[in-house]
Structures are given as structure tokens and as C-alpha cells.
Design an enzyme around this catalytic site. Structure first.
Site, mmCIF file in Angstrom:
data_model
loop_
_atom_site.group_PDB
_atom_site.id
_atom_site.type_symbol
_atom_site.label_atom_id
_atom_site.label_comp_id
_atom_site.label_asym_id
_atom_site.label_seq_id
_atom_site.Cartn_x
_atom_site.Cartn_y
_atom_site.Cartn_z
ATOM 1 N N LYS A 72 31.008 36.475 31.947
ATOM 2 C CA LYS A 72 31.591 35.875 33.149
ATOM 3 C C LYS A 72 30.973 34.520 33.515
ATOM 4 O O LYS A 72 31.633 33.704 34.165
ATOM 5 C CB LYS A 72 31.504 36.843 34.326
ATOM 6 C CG LYS A 72 32.447 38.035 34.171
ATOM 7 C CD LYS A 72 32.399 38.960 35.368
ATOM 8 C CE LYS A 72 33.261 40.185 35.112
ATOM 9 N NZ LYS A 72 33.298 41.090 36.267
ATOM 10 N N TYR A 87 33.283 53.348 37.783
ATOM 11 C CA TYR A 87 34.409 54.265 38.034
ATOM 12 C C TYR A 87 34.631 55.242 36.889
ATOM 13 O O TYR A 87 35.475 56.125 36.970
ATOM 14 C CB TYR A 87 35.688 53.487 38.363
ATOM 15 C CG TYR A 87 36.181 52.556 37.288
ATOM 16 C CD1 TYR A 87 35.813 51.214 37.315
ATOM 17 C CD2 TYR A 87 37.009 53.000 36.271
ATOM 18 C CE1 TYR A 87 36.255 50.344 36.337
ATOM 19 C CE2 TYR A 87 37.459 52.129 35.295
ATOM 20 C CZ TYR A 87 37.069 50.803 35.332
ATOM 21 O OH TYR A 87 37.513 49.942 34.359
#
Ligand code: ATR
Length: 264
Positions: free
Chosen positions: A65, A211
Site C-alpha cells: 500500500k 474477518y
């Protein structure tokens, strides 16, 4: 047909293709979305494919990123401050880098319906996603942000861009209203943060950026204490929604069907 791609390493786990392709179908958009595992040395070439019209947009995930930034023409304000880009698109012949993790986190936090006013937030971790979380929390005007990271210096370094944060030692557990696990501890079922949660009342929110698995030991602890718990699923969905809106100028729908589809 328009082409989109998420790049990262590892990438096998990424649900982005599943989600974007689902929304393409639902919105009758003629496009495809793939994932590609790359090495850092390949970033420049892949990013240039957008300029050469071979690709229409890119999502970037861990650990690239920040690494994509030198190859872009412009950054959104959010990307500049967090030094993090997860969505790339062309605008006026320029390659633009944007960070939709911030909005993704913000919208997911709203969904918890947890009151944020005058609240103290304790963040575990100082890795790639943490600047985005801090940026969102500062925007939401929370009272206090406390960071703890195994490598303390990395938490201290965040003060360069976020001067108001407080840093505590790894293993310390200050008073908090919301605790956020932004470390990779929890990806394995046996992972444990080793914090002391004795005498914690149930008025807290335990938020895990992870998650998969759906319920980490961290969230199980929160649940046992009677606290509200929330995993990173909605953050993932909302960051994708923001990228989708940027690329296609369409607001895709989030509903029970979609959430079940991603779980399947
Ligand atoms: P990066 O640090 O390269 O940005 P990341 O996946 O974004 O990678 O972040 C991983 C986070 O989980 C870091 O905060 C890391 O702590 P360090 O900075 O000390 O490495 C944290 N982490 C990973 N494994 C950990 C462990 N066994 N114990 C404590 N923290 C851990």
C-alpha cells in the site's frame, strides 16, 4: 470489457474478486476483476498497465500500500497523510492513488452504533492499516487514541503524522471504551494477545480488523466479558464499495444476500 485487479502478497485469501464480480453482475457492468500475487519489483509495470489501457483500475493490499506511491501521479489527501493507497484509477490522464480503507473503517464503525463521543480508543498494532484507522478516528473526533505495538518504535513513528496519539508499552492495557485489534494476531486460532482484561465492564466495544476467522480469540474474550464485538467484514465490504463507486460511479447494494454469499 473493463479489467480490474487486486495485487498483494499473499493474495489467495482475498475476497475482493468475489465481491466486485458479484456487483458487476448485479449492476450489469461489463467488467472482470482478478487477483494477482506479485513481487515488489513488478509494481511499476502493473501500475503502468493502467496508463496503457490494459487495465482500468487496481486495488492494492498488504504489503504494497505504500510501495505503489512512487509510481503514481497524484495522491488524494487521505493517501498522502496515511502514506497508504489501496485504490488506483485514471483521471484526466493522471494516475491517482486513493485510500478507501479510511471510509471503510468509518462506515463499519458507524454500523456498530457504538457512541463515539468522549470515548477513548485503544489500538493494538502499528502496521499498514493503522494510519487509516487513526485518520478516521481523528475525523470522528474521539477523545483519545492510544496505540500499543510489539515494536514500540513503529507506534512512536506514527506521531510524525498523528501528533495527538498516545503510545504505551506492548502488554499494557490502559482504560478504554473501544479496543481495536489491528495486528495479525488472530489469523491463527491459537493466537493470543496476552492482555489482562480483568475488571472490564461490558460497556466496551471489541473490534477486530480480521474477518477470517470470523471470531478471533480477541473477539471471544470480548464476548465472554459481555461486550459488543465486531469483526473486519464490514470494513472490507465498505472499502470495496468506495472503490466501486470511484471506478463505476454506481452505488452497489450491501444486503444479507451479499454477506451470505461472501461467507459461502
Ligand atoms: P507490517 O508491520 O509489515 O505493516 P501488517 O500485517 O500491516 O505488517 O502489521 C502486522 C502487525 O501485527 C504489526 O503491528 C505487528 O507488530 P510489529 O510491528 O512488532 O511486527 C503485529 N504483530 C504480528 N505478529 C505479532 C506477534 N506475534 N505479537 C505481537 N504483534 C504482532
Amino acid at each position: 470489457m473493463k479489467k480490474y485487479l487486486v495485487i498483494g502478497n499473499p493474495i489467495e485469501h482475498s475476497l475482493s474478486p468475489k465481491l466486485h464480480n458479484y456487483w458487476f453482475k448485479k449492476n450489469n457492468i461489463n467488467a472482470s476483476y482478478d487477483k494477482k500475487k506479485i513481487e515488489k519489483s513488478e509494481i511499476q509495470e502493473i501500475v503502468s498497465e493502467i496508463k496503457n489501457n490494459k487495465l482500468d483500475g487496481l486495488n492494492v493490499t498488504v504489503p504494497f500500500k505504500s510501495d505503489v506511491i512512487p509510481f503514481l501521479d497524484e495522491l488524494s489527501e487521505e493517501s498522502k497523510i496515511t502514506q497508504s493507497v489501496n485504490t488506483i484509477y485514471m483521471h484526466d490522464k493522471k494516475l491517482i492513488g486513493h485510500n478507501t480503507d479510511i471510509k471503510g473503517f468509518e462506515l463499519s464503525l458507524k454500523e456498530t452504533q457504538f457512541e463515539l463521543k468522549n470515548k477513548s480508543i485503544f489500538i493494538l498494532g502499528a502496521g499498514g492499516v493503522v494510519p487509516s484507522i487513526i485518520y478516521a478516528l481523528e475525523k470522528l473526533k474521539v477523545l483519545k487514541i492510544i496505540i500499543s505495538n510489539r515494536t514500540k518504535q513503529k507506534a512512536e513513528n506514527l506521531k510524525r503524522n498523528f501528533s495527538k496519539i498516545n503510545v504505551v508499552d506492548w502488554g499494557d492495557r490502559p482504560e478504554f471504551d473501544i479496543i481495536i485489534n489491528a495486528t495479525s494476531l488472530g489469523l491463527s486460532n491459537e493466537d493470543n494477545l496476552g492482555l489482562n482484561f480483568k475488571n472490564i465492564n461490558k460497556e466496551k466495544l471489541f473490534y477486530d480488523v480480521i474477518y477470517n476467522p470470523k471470531e478471533t480469540n480477541f473477539l471471544r474474550t470480548g464476548k465472554k466479558l459481555g461486550c459488543k464485538v465486531f469483526n473486519g467484514k464490514m470494513m472490507f465490504i465498505y472499502q470495496a464499495l468506495e472503490a466501486f463507486k470511484l471506478w463505476h460511479k454506481v452505488q452497489p447494494e450491501i444486503n444479507e444476500d451479499l454477506i451470505n454469499f461472501l461467507d459461502a
